[in-house]
Scaffold this active site. Structure first.
Site, short mmCIF file in Angstrom:
data_model
loop_
_atom_site.label_atom_id
_atom_site.label_comp_id
_atom_site.label_asym_id
_atom_site.label_seq_id
_atom_site.Cartn_x
_atom_site.Cartn_y
_atom_site.Cartn_z
N GLY A 102 18.47 44.02 -12.66
CA GLY A 102 17.45 44.64 -11.83
C GLY A 102 17.54 46.14 -11.88
O GLY A 102 18.62 46.71 -11.71
N ALA A 103 16.40 46.81 -12.09
CA ALA A 103 16.39 48.27 -12.23
C ALA A 103 15.41 48.91 -11.26
O ALA A 103 14.56 49.70 -11.64
CB ALA A 103 16.04 48.66 -13.67
N GLY A 104 15.56 48.55 -9.99
CA GLY A 104 14.73 49.13 -8.95
C GLY A 104 15.47 50.20 -8.18
O GLY A 104 16.34 50.89 -8.71
N THR A 105 15.16 50.31 -6.89
CA THR A 105 15.76 51.35 -6.06
C THR A 105 17.23 51.07 -5.76
O THR A 105 17.91 51.93 -5.19
CB THR A 105 14.98 51.51 -4.74
OG1 THR A 105 14.86 50.24 -4.10
CG2 THR A 105 13.59 52.07 -5.00
N GLY A 106 17.71 49.91 -6.13
CA GLY A 106 19.14 49.61 -6.04
C GLY A 106 19.82 49.66 -7.40
O GLY A 106 20.87 50.28 -7.57
N ALA A 121 13.31 42.96 -16.12
CA ALA A 121 12.22 42.19 -16.72
C ALA A 121 11.15 43.07 -17.36
O ALA A 121 10.47 42.65 -18.29
CB ALA A 121 11.59 41.28 -15.66
N CYS A 170 9.47 42.41 5.61
CA CYS A 170 9.21 43.81 5.30
C CYS A 170 7.89 44.20 5.95
O CYS A 170 6.83 44.03 5.36
CB CYS A 170 9.17 44.00 3.78
SG CYS A 170 9.11 45.72 3.26
N GLY A 191 16.06 51.62 2.84
CA GLY A 191 16.65 52.42 1.78
C GLY A 191 18.07 52.87 2.02
O GLY A 191 18.92 52.79 1.13
N CYS A 244 14.09 54.47 8.29
CA CYS A 244 12.84 54.31 7.56
C CYS A 244 11.90 55.46 7.86
O CYS A 244 11.79 55.90 9.01
CB CYS A 244 12.17 52.99 7.96
SG CYS A 244 10.64 52.64 7.06
N LYS A 246 8.08 62.07 3.77
CA LYS A 246 8.00 60.97 2.82
C LYS A 246 7.50 61.45 1.46
O LYS A 246 7.96 60.98 0.42
CB LYS A 246 7.11 59.85 3.34
CG LYS A 246 7.01 58.68 2.37
CD LYS A 246 6.89 57.34 3.00
CE LYS A 246 7.00 56.25 1.94
NZ LYS A 246 6.86 54.90 2.49
#
Length: 423
Positions: free
Chosen positions: A8-12, A35, A159, A320, A353, A388
């Protein structure tokens, strides 16, 4: 030499790769498997869905930035995890062996749980950039002949912040176009009350968000169990506090965005003993699988119990700062294991948040996430919108430059006037 694979190559996942590369000896190999071949900054999707951002603003190709840091990248779906044999089986049948596996896949979007829901049905989504682009395309058609709209979150959603964000952004965009008077807008949520957020509320989130909804002529239905969606009509069972049927609704709409419930992705959920029944990874206090000691996990894909039982099921969000702290703990614990030392770093369940509301915004801090809390803080103002925007720009900069600097600890907390957090 150890091989550490990040799934997985997201925000984590991307920050995990960068932090690992900075922390461990270069003799150890790091590979990221994802993916798709691009990173997407998911928090900006509500803006993309109304045309305030373009795809190129909030995505970037993964390979060149990882390779610049000496990190390998494979752009393929993983079909199976052989946890006993320490290997991944890719979509093309290739196998990737690992010594350590970090699972940061994010969720599977469970649209199928509500008949007629999702981009292949009759509601829109902002969960991915592809979904946000489709929402934007259909929104442009909606603007030619506006009518009733429904925005919110489905049963078992966890969420809620982006649902509120999109409702207010949608509202503001229509106001700018002088079309808001033609769009009756209803916020439909599985939360027991406005501002619950899956957290049992934060500060005066209930009163402040109710006030904002009223001031913007947005009606709402809470304890809403969406049962099915048809073309132009949503069927909702509204429950009371005891979980009994209070009212049945059949709401007409010409446009709808409803966040789905989450589940674990198939390849992860299918591993025996790794996950709970919803497919979320069961971890100990060190972010490590309870069954497979060389598997770690962070982010939306980990199992965290709801903060309380609600009439319509709701989950707990993973924000986050929480994800950042989980990643830092994993990196520290793998580095310790490589040196023959015991794991001792723990992630935090603190929730922070920044939620945009068009030209203003709301910020909340819940320390810890599950009440009672040491800090229970909710404030709003134009400064949150500006914060933001700045956060988006800095995070994209961080992904391009491979910095392992902790974004929340060094910048966000300081900006909010919070210098130190207890884990």
């Amino acid at each position: 030499m150890a091989h550490i694979v990040i799934l997985g190559a997201g925000t984590g996942g991307m920050p995990a790769a960068y932090e690992l590369r900075a922390k461990i000896d270069k003799s150890h190999k790091i590979t990221v498997v994802n993916a798709v071949d691009y990173f997407q900054f998911v928090p900006s999707n509500p803006w993309a869905a109304v045309g305030w951002r373009k795809r190129e603003d909030i995505t970037l190709p993964i390979r060149p930035y990882l390779e610049k840091k000496g990190i390998d990248f494979i752009a393929q779906r993983v079909d199976r995890i052989d946890a006993e044999g320490n290997q991944l089986v890719l979509a093309d049948g290739a196998q990737v062996e690992y010594d350590y596996l970090i699972i940061t896949t994010g969720p599977k979007l469970a649209f199928e749980e509500i008949p007629g829901a999702g981009p292949s049905g009759f509601t829109h989504s902002i969960c991915t950039i592809d979904h946000a682009e489709k929402t934007w395309a259909d929104y442009q058609e909606f603007l030619k002949a506006p009518g009733p709209a429904i925005i919110g979150a489905m049963p078992a959603a966890s969420c809620f912040g982006p649902a509120y964000e999109f409702a207010f952004i949608f509202n503001k965009d229509l106001q700018r176009r002088k079309l808001r008077n033609k769009v009756p807008l209803t916020f439909v949520t599985s939360e027991p009350y406005i501002g619950h957020m899956g957290l049992g509320g934060v500060g005066d989130s209930k009163g402040m968000l109710e006030s904002d909804l009223r001031n913007n002529d947005i009606k709402w239905i809470c304890n809403a169990k969406v049962t099915k969606v048809e073309d132009g009509k949503m069927f909702i069972t509204e429950l009371d506090e005891a979980g009994q049927v209070k009212k049945e609704h059949e709401l007409p709409f010409k446009f709808s965005m409803m966040l789905p419930a989450f589940k674990g992705v198939d390849a992860v959920a299918q591993v025996e003993g790794l996950c709970n029944p919803r497919g979320f990874v069961l971890i100990d206090e060190f972010q490590r699988s309870k069954k497979y000691r060389n598997i770690f996990s962070a982010g939306v894909c980990v199992a965290i119990p709801p903060v309380e039982v609600t009439p319509v099921p709701t989950g707990a969000p993973k924000t986050g700062y929480m994800i950042e702290s989980m990643i830092t703990a994993i990196v520290h614990n793998i580095a310790a294991d490589l040196e023959g030392k015991p794991a001792d770093a723990k992630g935090t369940w603190n929730a922070i948040c920044l939620a945009d509301m068009g030209d203003t915004g709301a910020a909340f801090v819940a320390l810890p996430q599950i009440p009672p809390r040491n800090v229970n803080w909710f404030k709003k103002g134009k400064w949150v919108h500006l914060a933001k925007v700045a956060f988006e720009k800095y995070f994209m900069y961080k992904m391009k430059n491979g910095t392992s600097e902790p974004l929340y600890e060094k910048h966000v907390l300081k900006a909010l006037g919070i210098e130190r957090l207890e884990k």
